[in-house]
Scaffold this motif. Structure first.
Motif, short mmCIF file in Angstrom:
data_model
loop_
_atom_site.label_atom_id
_atom_site.label_comp_id
_atom_site.label_asym_id
_atom_site.label_seq_id
_atom_site.Cartn_x
_atom_site.Cartn_y
_atom_site.Cartn_z
N THR A 106 0.84 -1.20 0.00
CA THR A 106 0.00 0.00 0.00
C THR A 106 0.87 1.24 0.00
O THR A 106 1.79 1.37 0.81
CB THR A 106 -0.93 0.02 1.23
OG1 THR A 106 -1.76 -1.15 1.21
CG2 THR A 106 -1.82 1.25 1.22
N TYR A 125 -3.39 3.49 -2.11
CA TYR A 125 -3.70 2.47 -3.09
C TYR A 125 -2.71 1.32 -2.98
O TYR A 125 -1.62 1.47 -2.43
CB TYR A 125 -3.70 3.03 -4.52
CG TYR A 125 -2.41 3.71 -4.95
CD1 TYR A 125 -1.41 3.00 -5.61
CD2 TYR A 125 -2.20 5.07 -4.73
CE1 TYR A 125 -0.23 3.62 -6.03
CE2 TYR A 125 -1.04 5.70 -5.14
CZ TYR A 125 -0.06 4.96 -5.80
OH TYR A 125 1.10 5.58 -6.21
N ILE A 135 -0.03 2.10 -9.33
CA ILE A 135 -1.30 1.39 -9.42
C ILE A 135 -1.47 0.89 -10.86
O ILE A 135 -1.01 1.54 -11.81
CB ILE A 135 -2.47 2.32 -9.02
CG1 ILE A 135 -3.69 1.50 -8.61
CG2 ILE A 135 -2.81 3.30 -10.13
CD1 ILE A 135 -4.78 2.33 -7.97
N SER A 140 -6.14 -4.01 -10.24
CA SER A 140 -6.74 -3.52 -9.01
C SER A 140 -8.08 -4.17 -8.71
O SER A 140 -8.45 -4.34 -7.54
CB SER A 140 -6.89 -2.01 -9.08
OG SER A 140 -5.62 -1.39 -9.15
N MET A 144 -8.91 -6.01 -5.25
CA MET A 144 -10.05 -5.63 -4.44
C MET A 144 -10.85 -6.85 -3.96
O MET A 144 -11.46 -6.81 -2.88
CB MET A 144 -10.97 -4.69 -5.22
CG MET A 144 -10.42 -3.31 -5.42
SD MET A 144 -11.54 -2.31 -6.45
CE MET A 144 -10.53 -0.86 -6.74
N LEU A 155 -10.05 0.82 1.90
CA LEU A 155 -9.04 0.82 0.85
C LEU A 155 -9.67 0.64 -0.53
O LEU A 155 -9.24 1.24 -1.52
CB LEU A 155 -8.00 -0.26 1.12
CG LEU A 155 -6.64 -0.16 0.44
CD1 LEU A 155 -6.08 1.25 0.48
CD2 LEU A 155 -5.67 -1.15 1.05
N ASN A 158 -11.05 4.00 -1.42
CA ASN A 158 -9.97 4.90 -1.80
C ASN A 158 -9.48 4.63 -3.22
O ASN A 158 -9.24 5.56 -4.01
CB ASN A 158 -8.79 4.75 -0.84
CG ASN A 158 -9.06 5.38 0.52
OD1 ASN A 158 -9.94 6.22 0.65
ND2 ASN A 158 -8.32 4.96 1.53
N MET A 159 -9.32 3.35 -3.57
CA MET A 159 -8.81 3.00 -4.89
C MET A 159 -9.82 3.36 -5.98
O MET A 159 -9.45 3.87 -7.04
CB MET A 159 -8.44 1.52 -4.93
CG MET A 159 -7.22 1.21 -4.06
SD MET A 159 -6.89 -0.57 -3.87
CE MET A 159 -6.33 -0.98 -5.52
N ASN A 162 -9.60 6.98 -6.47
CA ASN A 162 -8.42 7.32 -7.27
C ASN A 162 -8.69 7.13 -8.75
O ASN A 162 -8.29 7.96 -9.58
CB ASN A 162 -7.24 6.44 -6.85
CG ASN A 162 -6.53 6.94 -5.60
OD1 ASN A 162 -6.55 8.12 -5.30
ND2 ASN A 162 -5.90 6.03 -4.87
#
Length: 516
Positions: A106, A125, A135, A140, A144, A155, A158-159, A162
């Motif tokens: 992270t 991320y 990233i 991703s 996840m 998290l 957040n990703m 982003n």
């Protein structure tokens, strides 16, 4: 909209890709073999204003005692790989190890190196690991899956935010948050991320990210002046004579990739000499294959034995078009929730037409399997790949088709450690004998969607056992695995096998917990 402030730009940071920013200095460094991996210099961070560094280079480069390597070391900071800097505890289970691994993978906004090619993101991320210090888009989603199993909703949010920030800023999600990735994307998994988050937070999530999903859709569906006719195309869109619109991979540049500069130049020269193909054409095909995430595979070659026959932009991939169908269906539902009924009906119709087109152009009734379509040749591709499992994952196959696909996968792809990506052993990393976590999950979930639980469980048993075996042997989770001979490591590709590894961790946890 999302309650965060965009990162500020500092000296040395530019949205210009490094090969454009540094010009001949960049070319000279990449051609000098100072670094074994071309990505290393593409990720380097200038210690002062690039203009000053370039001026200094031109002043010094013709000096008799000038040393290019010394110049680089004096004017740039070399990026470190993302290493797991704790000693693996062999008493831990694989799952316990992965749960301890997340903090090491992270990156916090304040920890991001400013300057160079990195595009700072506003929120934390997860990176894949190893040489992949940023990233990555489709990685991703699979990461996840594991974060959800660990209860890391924060998290995941957040990703996704982003990615929403990247869409708002650039109109699409780049391959990764590097300036040299801005000209291309990756398989469009944003709508699946939104769906995953909505499973935890409710349908309001579909409405929240509707503007970003629509913006991404418009990026992939940019028709330009693509009028009806005989397979007219523009960027990522191909219009069929019957008016059907399908998608391909593309890149807006036709130059060597900065992160694989020497390799691309050498391949383009080979293609030019052997086949009289323009270098620009080869660069475009290479970059399009990189956008696919399958970089590289005989899937994209006209001659399976010759990399220089790469033809990615001529191919309509079945998996990409399944992803676009999912985006259309998700947009339709989001518009319905938003009470925008005309848009809802519009996207329902688009999804219906694409579903029919997938059945028309990608289903091979002789093989009884889904294939890519080569629109330049007006025929299905000859490459048989695990991408043919995507219609099962998205529930686009008919009942009879699903039985055929299951049988085909068992016969052609299933091995002692999981599923092959293709049946060809070419030396490319997205071919035999390698297996990759995202495709194991797509196929596993696709089989379960059609109640092929026995085959799905066999697959998960084999894949999870291989992951656990390699973890016990090495203390590491890897980017890819040799599924044909589980006593050998995976190989092939432009770089060494990387450890970490985001999507392997995510798929392992999700698959393991589904079996409990």
């Amino acid at each position: 909209m999302f309650g965060f402030v965009a990162p500020s730009v500092t000296f040395g940071q530019s949205l210009t890709s490094p090969e454009e920013l540094f010009g001949s200095l960049f070319n000279d460094i990449q051609n000098s073999h100072i670094f074994s991996d071309s990505k290393t210099f593409a990720d380097c961070i200038p210690t002062e204003d690039p203009v000053l560094i370039i001026e200094r280079y031109y002043q010094q480069k013709n000096d008799p005692d000038f040393n290019l390597k010394d110049f680089v070391m004096q004017n740039f900071r070399i990026p470190a790989e993302i290493k797991v800097d704790y000693v693996t505890d062999n008493t831990l289970t694989t799952e316990e190890h992965i749960r301890k691994l997340w903090p090491y993978l992270t990156r916090q906004p304040e920890d991001q190196e400013r300057g160079g090619s990195l595009i700072p993101l506003p929120l934390p991320y997860v990176v894949p690991g190893g040489r992949f210090r940023e990233i990555y888009y489709w990685d991703s989603y699979f990461t996840m899956l594991g974060l959800k199993e660990c209860g890391r909703v924060d998290l995941i949010e957040n990703m996704i935010n982003n990615f929403a920030y990247l869409i708002n800023t650039f109109g699409h999600v780049p391959t990764g948050n590097r300036t040299y990735y801005l000209s291309r994307s990756q398989p469009p998994f944003f709508s699946l991320m939104v769906r995953l988050y909505s499973e935890m937070e409710g349908k309001k999530i579909l409405k929240k990210y509707l503007p970003q999903m629509r913006k991404e859709y418009d990026y992939w569906m940019d028709e330009g002046n693509c009028e009806s006719g005989d397979f007219n195309c523009n960027r990522r869109v191909v219009r069929f004579p019957d008016g059907v619109l399908l998608n391909r991979y593309w890149d807006d540049k036709a130059t060597p990739r900065p992160e694989a500069f020497r390799e691309d130049v050498e391949l383009a020269e080979e293609a030019f000499e052997k086949h009289d193909v323009s270098r620009e054409s080869i660069y475009r095909h290479i970059r399009a294959a990189a956008e696919s995430g399958w970089d590289f595979s005989t899937r994209w070659f006209a001659d399976e034995n010759d990399f220089s026959t790469i033809q990615t932009t001529d191919i309509l991939p079945v998996d990409l078009n399944c992803l676009m169908h999912h985006l259309e269906k998700t947009l339709a539902e989001a518009y319905l929730l938003n009470e925008e009924f005309e848009c809802y009906q519009d996207f329902e119709l688009r999804a219906k037409k694409r579903c029919e087109a997938i059945d028309t152009y990608f289903w091979d009734s002789t093989r009884n399997y889904y294939m890519d379509y080569n629109f330049a040749k007006k025929e299905q591709s000859k490459a048989v790949t695990l991408a043919g499992a995507f219609p099962l994952f998205f529930k686009l196959a008919g009942k009879q088709q699903s039985h055929y696909v299951r049988a085909y996968i068992r016969l052609n792809f299933m091995r002692s450690g999981g599923l092959l990506t293709t049946g060809l052993k070419s030396g490319q990393q997205w071919d035999a004998p390698n297996g990759w976590a995202p495709l194991q999950w797509i196929t596993y979930k696709g089989l379960r969607n059609y109640n092929f639980h026995k085959t799905a469980n066999e697959l998960s048993d084999e894949w999870l056992s291989l992951n656990e075996k390699e973890f016990k042997r090495t203390g590491k989770m890897m980017e890819k695995y040799n599924v044909s001979d589980t006593n050998l490591e995976a190989g092939g590709g432009e770089y060494d096998v990387q450890e970490g590894f985001g999507w392997t961790n995510g798929v392992y946890l999700r698959m393991k917990n589904r079996r409990k």
